[in-house]
Design a protein around this motif. Structure first.
Motif, PDB file in Angstrom:
ATOM      1  N   TRP A 110       0.810  -1.223   0.000  1.00 51.87           N
ATOM      2  CA  TRP A 110       0.000   0.000   0.000  1.00 51.87           C
ATOM      3  C   TRP A 110       0.838   1.265   0.000  1.00 51.87           C
ATOM      4  O   TRP A 110       0.290   2.356   0.170  1.00 51.87           O
ATOM      5  CB  TRP A 110      -1.010  -0.005   1.141  1.00 51.87           C
ATOM      6  N   THR A 111       2.154   1.170  -0.223  1.00 48.03           N
ATOM      7  CA  THR A 111       2.951   2.399  -0.354  1.00 48.03           C
ATOM      8  C   THR A 111       3.816   2.449  -1.602  1.00 48.03           C
ATOM      9  O   THR A 111       4.117   3.529  -2.082  1.00 48.03           O
ATOM     10  CB  THR A 111       3.882   2.616   0.863  1.00 48.03           C
ATOM     11  N   GLY A 112       4.254   1.318  -2.131  1.00 46.44           N
ATOM     12  CA  GLY A 112       5.292   1.352  -3.151  1.00 46.44           C
ATOM     13  C   GLY A 112       4.899   1.019  -4.564  1.00 46.44           C
ATOM     14  O   GLY A 112       5.755   0.997  -5.448  1.00 46.44           O
ATOM     15  N   PHE A 113       3.622   0.764  -4.840  1.00 40.05           N
ATOM     16  CA  PHE A 113       3.272   0.292  -6.164  1.00 40.05           C
ATOM     17  C   PHE A 113       2.589   1.331  -7.049  1.00 40.05           C
ATOM     18  O   PHE A 113       2.142   1.012  -8.138  1.00 40.05           O
ATOM     19  CB  PHE A 113       2.383  -0.956  -6.065  1.00 40.05           C
ATOM     20  N   GLY A 114       2.502   2.572  -6.632  1.00 37.39           N
ATOM     21  CA  GLY A 114       1.850   3.599  -7.442  1.00 37.39           C
ATOM     22  C   GLY A 114       2.470   3.731  -8.820  1.00 37.39           C
ATOM     23  O   GLY A 114       1.775   3.750  -9.827  1.00 37.39           O
ATOM     24  N   ASP A 115       3.792   3.826  -8.884  1.00 42.92           N
ATOM     25  CA  ASP A 115       4.484   3.948 -10.178  1.00 42.92           C
ATOM     26  C   ASP A 115       5.324   2.724 -10.510  1.00 42.92           C
ATOM     27  O   ASP A 115       6.073   2.729 -11.475  1.00 42.92           O
ATOM     28  CB  ASP A 115       5.386   5.193 -10.158  1.00 42.92           C
ATOM     29  N   TYR A 116       5.224   1.680  -9.727  1.00 38.90           N
ATOM     30  CA  TYR A 116       6.024   0.480  -9.901  1.00 38.90           C
ATOM     31  C   TYR A 116       5.711  -0.204 -11.230  1.00 38.90           C
ATOM     32  O   TYR A 116       4.554  -0.310 -11.625  1.00 38.90           O
ATOM     33  CB  TYR A 116       5.709  -0.479  -8.751  1.00 38.90           C
ATOM     34  N   ALA A 117       6.760  -0.652 -11.902  1.00 39.78           N
ATOM     35  CA  ALA A 117       6.643  -1.389 -13.166  1.00 39.78           C
ATOM     36  C   ALA A 117       6.060  -0.539 -14.288  1.00 39.78           C
ATOM     37  O   ALA A 117       5.480  -1.054 -15.234  1.00 39.78           O
ATOM     38  CB  ALA A 117       5.863  -2.679 -12.998  1.00 39.78           C
ATOM     39  N   LYS A 118       6.204   0.778 -14.188  1.00 44.17           N
ATOM     40  CA  LYS A 118       5.867   1.676 -15.280  1.00 44.17           C
ATOM     41  C   LYS A 118       7.161   2.048 -15.993  1.00 44.17           C
ATOM     42  O   LYS A 118       8.219   2.108 -15.371  1.00 44.17           O
ATOM     43  CB  LYS A 118       5.225   2.973 -14.766  1.00 44.17           C
ATOM     44  N   ALA A 119       7.064   2.316 -17.272  1.00 47.19           N
ATOM     45  CA  ALA A 119       8.250   2.745 -18.008  1.00 47.19           C
ATOM     46  C   ALA A 119       8.756   4.054 -17.428  1.00 47.19           C
ATOM     47  O   ALA A 119       7.979   4.890 -16.956  1.00 47.19           O
ATOM     48  CB  ALA A 119       7.918   2.913 -19.489  1.00 47.19           C
ATOM     49  N   ALA A 120      10.078   4.240 -17.435  1.00 46.74           N
ATOM     50  CA  ALA A 120      10.688   5.478 -16.912  1.00 46.74           C
ATOM     51  C   ALA A 120      10.029   6.677 -17.591  1.00 46.74           C
ATOM     52  O   ALA A 120       9.808   6.687 -18.788  1.00 46.74           O
ATOM     53  CB  ALA A 120      12.177   5.477 -17.153  1.00 46.74           C
ATOM     54  N   GLY A 121       9.701   7.647 -16.777  1.00 44.62           N
ATOM     55  CA  GLY A 121       9.059   8.854 -17.286  1.00 44.62           C
ATOM     56  C   GLY A 121       7.567   8.669 -17.475  1.00 44.62           C
ATOM     57  O   GLY A 121       6.879   9.588 -17.894  1.00 44.62           O
ATOM     58  N   GLY A 122       7.041   7.475 -17.157  1.00 45.28           N
ATOM     59  CA  GLY A 122       5.624   7.223 -17.386  1.00 45.28           C
ATOM     60  C   GLY A 122       4.847   6.990 -16.146  1.00 45.28           C
ATOM     61  O   GLY A 122       5.286   6.928 -15.072  1.00 45.28           O
TER      62      GLY A 122
END
Length: 122
Positions: A110-122
């Motif tokens: 519940w803290t670390g997956f907001g942008d996890y595994a998204k392409a850099a800059g995305g």
């Protein structure tokens, strides 16, 4: 007052990992995104997420719960630990991690997956 019930099988977004080594299902909650990750055997952050993140190690902080399977985490300074079913986990930025054994590791964060595994800059 309200109550909310959501199911990760009907997540707002699903982000597949490289080489079919798992996925991240994200639900957008009032308090922020919550993710359920399914890490398949053979998954390793430095192989399957690093190309997306564009960083030398994982720079996400994680606060979560391991539902099943096992994960080995190694901090950039060498500190390491294993997490398994029922374990609460709190991991600072700057680490690598990989699945241990032949069972998928399923974790809710519940803290670390907001942008996890998204392409850099995305």
């Amino acid at each position: 007052m309200t109550i909310v019930r959501r199911n990760f099988d009907d997540a707002d977004e699903t982000r597949p990992f490289a080489d079919d080594k798992g996925r991240l299902d994200v639900i957008q909650a009032e308090g922020g995104p919550v993710g359920r990750a399914v890490f398949e055997p053979g998954w390793r952050w430095s192989e399957h997420i690093k190309p997306l993140a564009g960083t030398d190690s994982c720079l996400s902080a994680h606060t979560g719960y391991v539902v099943s399977g096992r994960m080995h985490v190694v901090m950039d300074d060498g500190e390491a630990d294993d997490y398994g079913p029922g374990d609460f986990m709190q991991v600072s930025p700057g680490h690598d991690a990989w699945v241990v054994g032949d069972e998928p590791c399923v974790a809710v964060d519940w803290t670390g997956f907001g942008d996890y595994a998204k392409a850099a800059g995305g």
